[in-house]
Design an enzyme around this catalytic site. Structure first.
Site, PDB file in Angstrom:
ATOM      1  N   ARG A 109     -13.116  -6.612   6.890  1.00  0.00           N
ATOM      2  CA  ARG A 109     -13.143  -5.419   6.021  1.00  0.00           C
ATOM      3  C   ARG A 109     -12.990  -4.110   6.797  1.00  0.00           C
ATOM      4  NH1 ARG A 109     -17.470  -8.075   3.180  1.00  0.00           N
ATOM      5  NH2 ARG A 109     -16.572  -9.194   1.421  1.00  0.00           N
ATOM      6  N   LYS A 131      -1.301   5.874   7.130  1.00  0.00           N
ATOM      7  CA  LYS A 131      -0.583   4.844   6.361  1.00  0.00           C
ATOM      8  C   LYS A 131      -0.388   3.625   7.253  1.00  0.00           C
ATOM      9  CE  LYS A 131       2.046   7.561   2.988  1.00  0.00           C
ATOM     10  NZ  LYS A 131       3.393   8.004   2.557  1.00  0.00           N
ATOM     11  N   GLU A 173      12.636  13.133  11.709  1.00  0.00           N
ATOM     12  CA  GLU A 173      11.351  13.454  11.070  1.00  0.00           C
ATOM     13  C   GLU A 173      10.864  14.823  11.558  1.00  0.00           C
ATOM     14  OE1 GLU A 173      10.125  11.795   8.605  1.00  0.00           O
ATOM     15  OE2 GLU A 173      10.844   9.724   8.782  1.00  0.00           O
ATOM     16  N   LYS A 213       2.409  17.745  10.029  1.00  0.00           N
ATOM     17  CA  LYS A 213       1.997  16.558   9.265  1.00  0.00           C
ATOM     18  C   LYS A 213       0.483  16.525   9.079  1.00  0.00           C
ATOM     19  CE  LYS A 213       2.264  11.678   8.541  1.00  0.00           C
ATOM     20  NZ  LYS A 213       2.979  10.443   8.613  1.00  0.00           N
ATOM     21  N   GLU A 223      -1.671  11.078  -0.909  1.00  0.00           N
ATOM     22  CA  GLU A 223      -0.361  11.391  -1.492  1.00  0.00           C
ATOM     23  C   GLU A 223      -0.382  11.543  -3.024  1.00  0.00           C
ATOM     24  OE1 GLU A 223       2.961   9.539   0.596  1.00  0.00           O
ATOM     25  OE2 GLU A 223       4.103   9.565  -1.264  1.00  0.00           O
ATOM     26  N   ARG A 227       1.255  15.888  -0.043  1.00  0.00           N
ATOM     27  CA  ARG A 227       1.763  14.924   0.951  1.00  0.00           C
ATOM     28  C   ARG A 227       3.178  14.460   0.595  1.00  0.00           C
ATOM     29  NH1 ARG A 227      -1.365  10.220   4.409  1.00  0.00           N
ATOM     30  NH2 ARG A 227       0.482   9.574   5.558  1.00  0.00           N
ATOM     31  N   ASN A 231       8.130  13.452   1.994  1.00  0.00           N
ATOM     32  CA  ASN A 231       9.187  12.555   1.512  1.00  0.00           C
ATOM     33  C   ASN A 231      10.556  13.241   1.479  1.00  0.00           C
ATOM     34  OD1 ASN A 231       7.288  10.583   1.162  1.00  0.00           O
ATOM     35  ND2 ASN A 231       6.907  11.081  -0.993  1.00  0.00           N
ATOM     36  N   HIS A 234      13.823  11.369   2.050  1.00  0.00           N
ATOM     37  CA  HIS A 234      13.541   9.937   2.007  1.00  0.00           C
ATOM     38  C   HIS A 234      14.002   9.253   0.724  1.00  0.00           C
ATOM     39  CE1 HIS A 234      11.254  10.916   5.543  1.00  0.00           C
ATOM     40  NE2 HIS A 234      10.916   9.655   5.726  1.00  0.00           N
ATOM     41  N   HIS A 238      16.077   6.299   1.892  1.00  0.00           N
ATOM     42  CA  HIS A 238      15.704   4.888   1.708  1.00  0.00           C
ATOM     43  C   HIS A 238      16.825   4.101   1.032  1.00  0.00           C
ATOM     44  CE1 HIS A 238      11.093   5.669   2.085  1.00  0.00           C
ATOM     45  NE2 HIS A 238      11.639   5.339   3.234  1.00  0.00           N
ATOM     46  N   HIS A 253      15.769   4.074  10.771  1.00  0.00           N
ATOM     47  CA  HIS A 253      15.146   4.830   9.685  1.00  0.00           C
ATOM     48  C   HIS A 253      15.468   6.337   9.766  1.00  0.00           C
ATOM     49  CE1 HIS A 253      12.142   6.138   6.808  1.00  0.00           C
ATOM     50  NE2 HIS A 253      11.621   6.941   7.717  1.00  0.00           N
TER      51      HIS A 253
HETATM   52  N1  GLY Z   1       5.799   9.116   6.406  1.00  0.00           N
HETATM   53  C1  GLY Z   1       5.346   9.989   5.398  1.00  0.00           C
HETATM   54  C2  GLY Z   1       3.862   9.986   5.263  1.00  0.00           C
HETATM   55  O1  GLY Z   1       3.152   9.587   6.162  1.00  0.00           O
HETATM   56  O2  GLY Z   1       3.389  10.379   4.230  1.00  0.00           O
END
Ligand code: GLY
Length: 353
Positions: A109, A131, A173, A213, A223, A227, A231, A234, A238, A253
């Protein structure tokens, strides 16, 4: 979500020793891939705080960002006596920090982990912001969790051995962070001499980029709102990445994001009045350094369908982050099919495909 500590290393050994000392633990594990095992781990030799650490090495690249690899990490931890009080150090690119972060988030956990990103993409994006995850059923980052590292150590000396493609992939980025932050930061990124890299300047710019960031993630870790600024580029990026993969001509990417930025700056221009000169200047930089992704008008429908299935959408409505100007962000924007096809026309014309 607790705030993670991001450290621009002056001296990796000392910074890592301090980071480890901040995390009392019973056992220590280091996750590497076959590249960082060979090229980066030797640079951490002879650190007393790492004595007795067990190394877990996994296959490199996105193809290994799978449930099987994740299970192999869980198995290793389990069989080597890891407890809830163990500490994991992830040493690698975004694949290692994402998968390792998710392994840490889920084992018993949740155990503490430290990220040491070794690529530019991982330094300015993947390893920061909590993330974590793996690919699943052919979908990128389909399974995962928000679970920040305790510390992220940015050692830009690792970038000296990065190949040009991986450099530019991460740099995309950084361009995104420039566009969503300030004209000053964007200007320095566009003026940077990518042929003769000044590593001291790059280190300073990486620091400023990560700060963009961090500021955003601190306001909205899960997000729900701001946040989504991260994107930018993206939604289309994507779709390019997926199309390229489906056609067996995969792209990195960051390259897909750079080409996505070209498209989304055009949308920003027509829908939010983003200044044309800024758009042209940014596109010129991308064209010169990233080349272009080729597709024909027969593939517009396929790209449109891919965009409709993006996980950032709600109820099948394509969601864009657009800009009124540098740093002036418009979230939750949409565009109809005609406008999106017009955007592809613009992309093909200005990128010469
Ligand atoms: N890669 C975008 C984020 O971390 O929200």
């Amino acid at each position: 979500m607790s705030k993670q500590e991001v450290i621009i290393c002056e001296e990796l050994v000392g910074n890592l020793t301090q980071a480890i000392e901040k995390c009392p633990h019973d056992k220590l594990f280091i996750l590497t891939d076959e590249h960082t095992h060979r090229l980066c781990l030797p640079q951490l030799n002879n650190i007393p705080a790492l004595e007795g650490a067990e190394e877990i090495t996994i296959g490199a690249e996105d193809v290994h960002k799978t449930l099987e690899t994740l299970a192999s990490v869980w198995t290793f931890l389990s069989q080597h006596g890891a407890s809830r009080h163990s500490l994991l150090i992830n040493l690698g690119g975004g694949m290692v920090t994402d998968l390792g972060g998710f392994a840490a988030a889920t084992f018993k956990r949740g155990i503490a982990y430290i990220n040491i990103p070794t690529t530019l993409l991982a330094m300015v994006d993947a390893s920061v912001g909590g993330k974590t995850g793996i690919n699943f059923n052919g979908l990128k980052n389909e399974i995962g969790a928000f679970a920040p590292a305790v510390s992220v150590l940015l050692e830009t000396e690792f970038l000296r051995s990065l190949d040009a493609h991986n450099f530019f992939s991460g740099y995309a980025e950084m361009l995104k962070h420039g566009l969503i932050s300030t004209p000053e930061h964007l200007n320095e990124l566009l003026a940077f001499d990518t042929d003769r890299i000044d590593y001291a300047l790059l280190k300073a710019m990486v620091g400023r980029s990560v700060q963009v960031k961090e500021n955003i993630v601190e306001q909205d870790p899960h997000e729900h709102g701001i946040r989504k600024a991260l994107n930018l580029g993206h939604t289309v990026g994507h779709a390019f990445e997926s199309l390229a993969l489906a056609e067996d001509r995969p792209v990195l990417h960051g390259y897909a994001v750079a080409w996505g930025i070209v498209c989304e700056l055009y949308l920003s221009h027509i829908k939010a009045d983003f200044p044309k000169d800024r758009m042209r200047q940014t596109i010129q930089f991308i064209k010169e350094n990233y080349g272009s992704f080729s597709f024909s008008c027969k593939q517009y429908d396929q790209l449109y369908e891919l965009m409709k299935h993006d996980k950032k959408n709600t109820a099948g409505v394509i969601n864009f982050t657009l800009l009124k100007n540098v740093g002036d962000i418009c979230l939750n924007q949409t565009a109809n099919k005609d406008t999106i096809f017009e955007m592809f026309d613009f992309y093909r014309e200005c990128m010469g495909v």
